[in-house]
Design a protein around this motif. Structure first.
Motif, PDB file in Angstrom:
ATOM      1  N   SER A  60     101.838  -2.661  57.855  1.00 15.05           N
ATOM      2  CA  SER A  60     101.786  -3.792  58.616  1.00 15.05           C
ATOM      3  C   SER A  60     100.718  -3.893  59.399  1.00 15.05           C
ATOM      4  CB  SER A  60     103.168  -3.882  59.701  1.00 15.05           C
ATOM      5  OG  SER A  60     103.012  -3.170  60.706  1.00 15.05           O
ATOM      6  N   LEU A  61     100.048  -3.162  60.013  1.00 16.49           N
ATOM      7  CA  LEU A  61      98.849  -3.256  60.686  1.00 16.49           C
ATOM      8  C   LEU A  61      97.603  -3.426  59.665  1.00 16.49           C
ATOM      9  CD1 LEU A  61      98.955  -0.443  63.518  1.00 16.49           C
ATOM     10  CD2 LEU A  61      99.172  -3.009  63.734  1.00 16.49           C
ATOM     11  N   GLY A  62      97.638  -2.551  58.704  1.00 22.24           N
ATOM     12  CA  GLY A  62      96.708  -2.721  57.505  1.00 22.24           C
ATOM     13  C   GLY A  62      96.719  -4.290  56.979  1.00 22.24           C
ATOM     14  N   GLU A  63      97.982  -4.731  56.581  1.00 20.33           N
ATOM     15  CA  GLU A  63      98.308  -5.877  56.019  1.00 20.33           C
ATOM     16  C   GLU A  63      97.849  -7.083  57.161  1.00 20.33           C
ATOM     17  OE1 GLU A  63      99.195  -8.959  53.268  1.00 20.33           O
ATOM     18  OE2 GLU A  63      98.364  -7.104  53.217  1.00 20.33           O
TER      19      GLU A  63
ATOM     20  N   LEU B  96      99.060   8.044  66.669  1.00 22.07           N
ATOM     21  CA  LEU B  96      98.112   7.237  66.326  1.00 22.07           C
ATOM     22  C   LEU B  96      98.067   5.774  65.796  1.00 22.07           C
ATOM     23  CD1 LEU B  96      95.062   7.574  65.311  1.00 22.07           C
ATOM     24  CD2 LEU B  96      95.604   8.401  62.933  1.00 22.07           C
ATOM     25  N   GLY B  97      99.291   5.472  65.138  1.00 19.68           N
ATOM     26  CA  GLY B  97      99.750   4.095  64.898  1.00 19.68           C
ATOM     27  C   GLY B  97      99.773   3.454  66.193  1.00 19.68           C
ATOM     28  N   VAL B  98     100.547   3.883  67.283  1.00 22.37           N
ATOM     29  CA  VAL B  98     100.531   3.208  68.556  1.00 22.37           C
ATOM     30  C   VAL B  98      99.124   2.856  69.196  1.00 22.37           C
ATOM     31  CG1 VAL B  98     101.230   3.241  70.992  1.00 22.37           C
ATOM     32  CG2 VAL B  98     102.712   3.970  69.117  1.00 22.37           C
ATOM     33  N   VAL B  99      98.124   3.836  69.168  1.00 15.39           N
ATOM     34  CA  VAL B  99      96.802   3.798  69.640  1.00 15.39           C
ATOM     35  C   VAL B  99      95.943   2.420  68.764  1.00 15.39           C
ATOM     36  CG1 VAL B  99      94.544   4.768  69.771  1.00 15.39           C
ATOM     37  CG2 VAL B  99      96.566   6.007  70.469  1.00 15.39           C
ATOM     38  N   LEU B 100      96.280   2.516  67.358  1.00  9.87           N
ATOM     39  CA  LEU B 100      95.784   1.696  66.279  1.00  9.87           C
ATOM     40  C   LEU B 100      96.195   0.172  66.561  1.00  9.87           C
ATOM     41  CD1 LEU B 100      94.036   1.188  63.858  1.00  9.87           C
ATOM     42  CD2 LEU B 100      96.109   1.799  62.551  1.00  9.87           C
ATOM     43  N   ALA B 101      97.557   0.095  66.974  1.00  9.78           N
ATOM     44  CA  ALA B 101      97.858  -1.169  67.158  1.00  9.78           C
ATOM     45  C   ALA B 101      97.254  -1.973  68.639  1.00  9.78           C
ATOM     46  CB  ALA B 101      99.513  -1.343  67.566  1.00  9.78           C
ATOM     47  N   LEU B 102      97.100  -0.980  69.503  1.00 12.03           N
ATOM     48  CA  LEU B 102      96.482  -1.566  70.722  1.00 12.03           C
ATOM     49  C   LEU B 102      95.119  -1.876  70.429  1.00 12.03           C
ATOM     50  CD1 LEU B 102      98.050   1.017  73.154  1.00 12.03           C
ATOM     51  CD2 LEU B 102      98.748  -1.436  73.095  1.00 12.03           C
ATOM     52  N   VAL B 103      94.400  -0.952  69.712  1.00 13.03           N
ATOM     53  CA  VAL B 103      93.023  -1.146  69.723  1.00 13.03           C
ATOM     54  C   VAL B 103      92.664  -2.342  68.502  1.00 13.03           C
ATOM     55  CG1 VAL B 103      90.728  -0.336  68.430  1.00 13.03           C
ATOM     56  CG2 VAL B 103      92.398   1.263  69.562  1.00 13.03           C
ATOM     57  N   LEU B 104      93.366  -2.561  67.550  1.00 17.31           N
ATOM     58  CA  LEU B 104      93.391  -3.782  66.642  1.00 17.31           C
ATOM     59  C   LEU B 104      93.556  -4.995  67.317  1.00 17.31           C
ATOM     60  CD1 LEU B 104      92.639  -4.477  63.788  1.00 17.31           C
ATOM     61  CD2 LEU B 104      95.195  -4.454  63.108  1.00 17.31           C
ATOM     62  N   TRP B 105      94.561  -4.937  68.153  1.00 14.42           N
ATOM     63  CA  TRP B 105      94.907  -6.034  68.924  1.00 14.42           C
ATOM     64  C   TRP B 105      93.800  -6.770  69.816  1.00 14.42           C
ATOM     65  CZ3 TRP B 105      95.525  -6.502  74.396  1.00 14.42           C
ATOM     66  CH2 TRP B 105      95.748  -7.550  74.888  1.00 14.42           C
ATOM     67  N   TRP B 106      93.170  -5.644  70.582  1.00 16.86           N
ATOM     68  CA  TRP B 106      92.195  -5.753  71.597  1.00 16.86           C
ATOM     69  C   TRP B 106      90.886  -6.261  70.704  1.00 16.86           C
ATOM     70  CZ3 TRP B 106      87.254  -3.374  71.945  1.00 16.86           C
ATOM     71  CH2 TRP B 106      86.647  -3.920  72.960  1.00 16.86           C
ATOM     72  N   ALA B 107      90.680  -5.494  69.700  1.00 18.95           N
ATOM     73  CA  ALA B 107      89.346  -6.060  68.919  1.00 18.95           C
ATOM     74  C   ALA B 107      89.564  -7.245  68.232  1.00 18.95           C
ATOM     75  CB  ALA B 107      89.152  -4.749  67.773  1.00 18.95           C
ATOM     76  N   LEU B 108      90.614  -7.576  67.644  1.00 21.92           N
ATOM     77  CA  LEU B 108      90.524  -9.068  67.301  1.00 21.92           C
ATOM     78  C   LEU B 108      90.409 -10.061  68.171  1.00 21.92           C
ATOM     79  CD1 LEU B 108      93.628  -8.340  64.606  1.00 21.92           C
ATOM     80  CD2 LEU B 108      91.280  -8.978  64.056  1.00 21.92           C
ATOM     81  N   ARG B 109      90.746  -9.907  69.472  1.00 21.88           N
ATOM     82  CA  ARG B 109      90.726 -10.778  70.487  1.00 21.88           C
ATOM     83  C   ARG B 109      89.194 -10.920  71.399  1.00 21.88           C
ATOM     84  NH1 ARG B 109      95.577 -12.793  72.746  1.00 21.88           N
ATOM     85  NH2 ARG B 109      94.577 -12.722  74.824  1.00 21.88           N
TER      86      ARG B 109
ATOM     87  N   ASN C 215     100.196 -10.557  64.890  1.00 20.68           N
ATOM     88  CA  ASN C 215     100.050  -9.940  66.036  1.00 20.68           C
ATOM     89  C   ASN C 215     100.195  -8.546  65.764  1.00 20.68           C
ATOM     90  OD1 ASN C 215     100.022  -8.823  68.839  1.00 20.68           O
ATOM     91  ND2 ASN C 215     100.147 -11.066  69.528  1.00 20.68           N
ATOM     92  N   PRO C 216      99.190  -7.676  66.335  1.00 20.91           N
ATOM     93  CA  PRO C 216      99.366  -5.997  66.010  1.00 20.91           C
ATOM     94  C   PRO C 216     100.479  -5.815  66.869  1.00 20.91           C
ATOM     95  CG  PRO C 216      96.904  -6.546  65.906  1.00 20.91           C
ATOM     96  CD  PRO C 216      97.985  -7.951  66.332  1.00 20.91           C
ATOM     97  N   LEU C 217     100.522  -6.064  68.200  1.00 20.99           N
ATOM     98  CA  LEU C 217     101.411  -5.611  69.159  1.00 20.99           C
ATOM     99  C   LEU C 217     102.777  -5.791  68.505  1.00 20.99           C
ATOM    100  CD1 LEU C 217      99.680  -6.177  72.653  1.00 20.99           C
ATOM    101  CD2 LEU C 217      99.846  -4.035  71.129  1.00 20.99           C
ATOM    102  N   TYR C 218     102.971  -7.064  68.048  1.00 22.86           N
ATOM    103  CA  TYR C 218     104.592  -7.391  67.605  1.00 22.86           C
ATOM    104  C   TYR C 218     104.592  -6.706  66.336  1.00 22.86           C
ATOM    105  CZ  TYR C 218     104.007 -11.439  70.753  1.00 22.86           C
ATOM    106  OH  TYR C 218     103.987 -12.506  71.867  1.00 22.86           O
ATOM    107  N   CYS C 219     103.789  -6.354  65.742  1.00 21.05           N
ATOM    108  CA  CYS C 219     103.883  -5.625  64.544  1.00 21.05           C
ATOM    109  C   CYS C 219     104.488  -4.102  64.978  1.00 21.05           C
ATOM    110  CB  CYS C 219     102.605  -5.256  63.944  1.00 21.05           C
ATOM    111  SG  CYS C 219     101.920  -6.590  62.605  1.00 21.05           S
ATOM    112  N   PHE C 220     104.090  -3.505  66.086  1.00 20.81           N
ATOM    113  CA  PHE C 220     104.600  -2.269  66.573  1.00 20.81           C
ATOM    114  C   PHE C 220     105.985  -2.406  66.811  1.00 20.81           C
ATOM    115  CE2 PHE C 220     105.397   0.110  70.442  1.00 20.81           C
ATOM    116  CZ  PHE C 220     105.674   1.204  69.879  1.00 20.81           C
ATOM    117  N   ALA C 221     106.332  -3.443  67.669  1.00 15.63           N
ATOM    118  CA  ALA C 221     107.662  -3.589  68.163  1.00 15.63           C
ATOM    119  C   ALA C 221     108.409  -4.082  66.876  1.00 15.63           C
ATOM    120  CB  ALA C 221     107.683  -5.054  69.024  1.00 15.63           C
ATOM    121  N   ALA C 222     107.983  -4.806  65.802  1.00 18.48           N
ATOM    122  CA  ALA C 222     109.019  -5.005  64.691  1.00 18.48           C
ATOM    123  C   ALA C 222     109.054  -4.024  63.842  1.00 18.48           C
ATOM    124  CB  ALA C 222     108.068  -6.237  63.837  1.00 18.48           C
ATOM    125  N   ALA C 223     108.425  -3.064  63.801  1.00 19.02           N
ATOM    126  CA  ALA C 223     108.246  -1.540  63.035  1.00 19.02           C
ATOM    127  C   ALA C 223     109.238  -0.920  63.679  1.00 19.02           C
ATOM    128  CB  ALA C 223     106.993  -1.164  63.067  1.00 19.02           C
TER     129      ALA C 223
END
Length: 307
Positions: free
Chosen positions: A29-32, A151-164, A241-249
């Protein structure tokens, strides 16, 4: 077994199962999310996930290194992403149709090359124990966490921050929202989408390697069970939203862990129905998401599904 003990056992099993089951959902989901943020949808992630699972397992079996298998699975996913990106930039080509074709191509290729790896046992990924403080075996087992989840949790946080907050994130979002605006700013739209799709494929490949190298931890042709396609629905549910992706996963993971958790306390009636919980949830999410007011809220403007 008392009601309190049974409830605690179910909750503990669902916690452990949610972490295990959610990991592939999280990576795909983060990749998509990244791919769709650039204005392209990739429905071929099911094929990428399955091929990543096969290639990671094969590399782990031949080299004895499961982490090398994870890396190769990621690069295999990137190749599928590159193929998808290349084909989609051709004139009069629909990215949804290409995604479906690549899904069939990826699964077929994995089944063809994976025949030799159905029986052999490859080295599996290790886990980190966070339950050494407890004397209860169930607690210690529940707190055996695979590093890929962290690693997936960190990736979600980094992607959310980087996109914004980064120029790179602004470029991706601009490309996904309005290709003409991106072109006016001198942005190479095809290049951004190609790289985003490759990065999304890399994440999906890693998600596939988790399936074969940790949980369930073997290579079989029915390994994925449609998780790649469900992850696309998860992205819509998470509103890109990457953070919502984490919660939904985690939510999808808990739904997938419900059946085994109930079976652990002796409740086997309706077991197959509970195993279908993630699919039922996917259906309900898609039905809820077609509301005229909320259906595509937050969706990048250049996606095929918004036009």
């Amino acid at each position: 077994m008392s009601d309190e003990t049974g409830l605690a056992t179910v909750l503990l099993a669902m916690f452990a199962g949610a972490i295990r089951v959610s990991t592939p959902f999280l990576f795909v989901s983060l990749g998509e999310t990244l791919t769709e943020k650039s204005g392209r949808i990739n429905l071929g992630l099911e094929g990428t996930l399955v091929f990543g699972a096969m290639s990671g397992y094969a590399i782990s079996y031949h080299t004895g290194s499961p982490w090398l298998g994870v890396l190769v699975a990621g690069f295999a996913g990137s190749l599928f992403g590159a193929l998808h990106g290349f084909l989609c930039k051709l004139q009069k080509v629909n990215d949804i149709a290409i995604g479906i074709a690549l899904m069939l191509f990826g699964t077929g290729l994995a089944f063809f090359f994976g025949k030799a790896y159905i029986q052999p046992q490859a080295p599996r990924l290790p886990s980190i124990s966070f339950g050494a403080w407890s004397d209860t075996p169930a607690v210690r087992q529940a707190l055996e966490i695979n590093p890929l989840f962290l690693l997936g949790v960190v990736l979600a946080l980094v992607l959310w921050w980087a996109l914004r907050n980064t120029r790179w994130g602004l470029v991706v979002r601009t490309t996904g929202d309005s290709a003409p605006a991106a072109l006016a700013l001198g942005i190479d739209v095809n290049r951004v989408r190609l790289l985003s799709t490759m990065a999304g494929g890399f994440c999906a490949g890693i998600g596939g390697s988790f399936l074969s190298l940790y949980y369930p931890g073997s290579w079989t042709e029915g390994l994925s069970s449609g998780q790649g396609l469900m992850a696309v629905a998860l992205v819509i549910f998470a509103r890109w939203n990457p953070l919502y992706c984490f919660a939904a996963a985690l939510l999808f993971g808990a739904a997938g862990a419900l059946g085994p958790a109930l079976q652990s306390i002796g409740i086997s009636r309706g077991y197959h129905f509970f195993n279908a919980a993630p699919y039922i949830m996917t259906l309900l999410i898609m039905i809820a998401s077609v509301s005229p007011r909320r259906s595509l809220k937050g969706a990048p403007g250049e996606l095929s599904i918004t036009k």
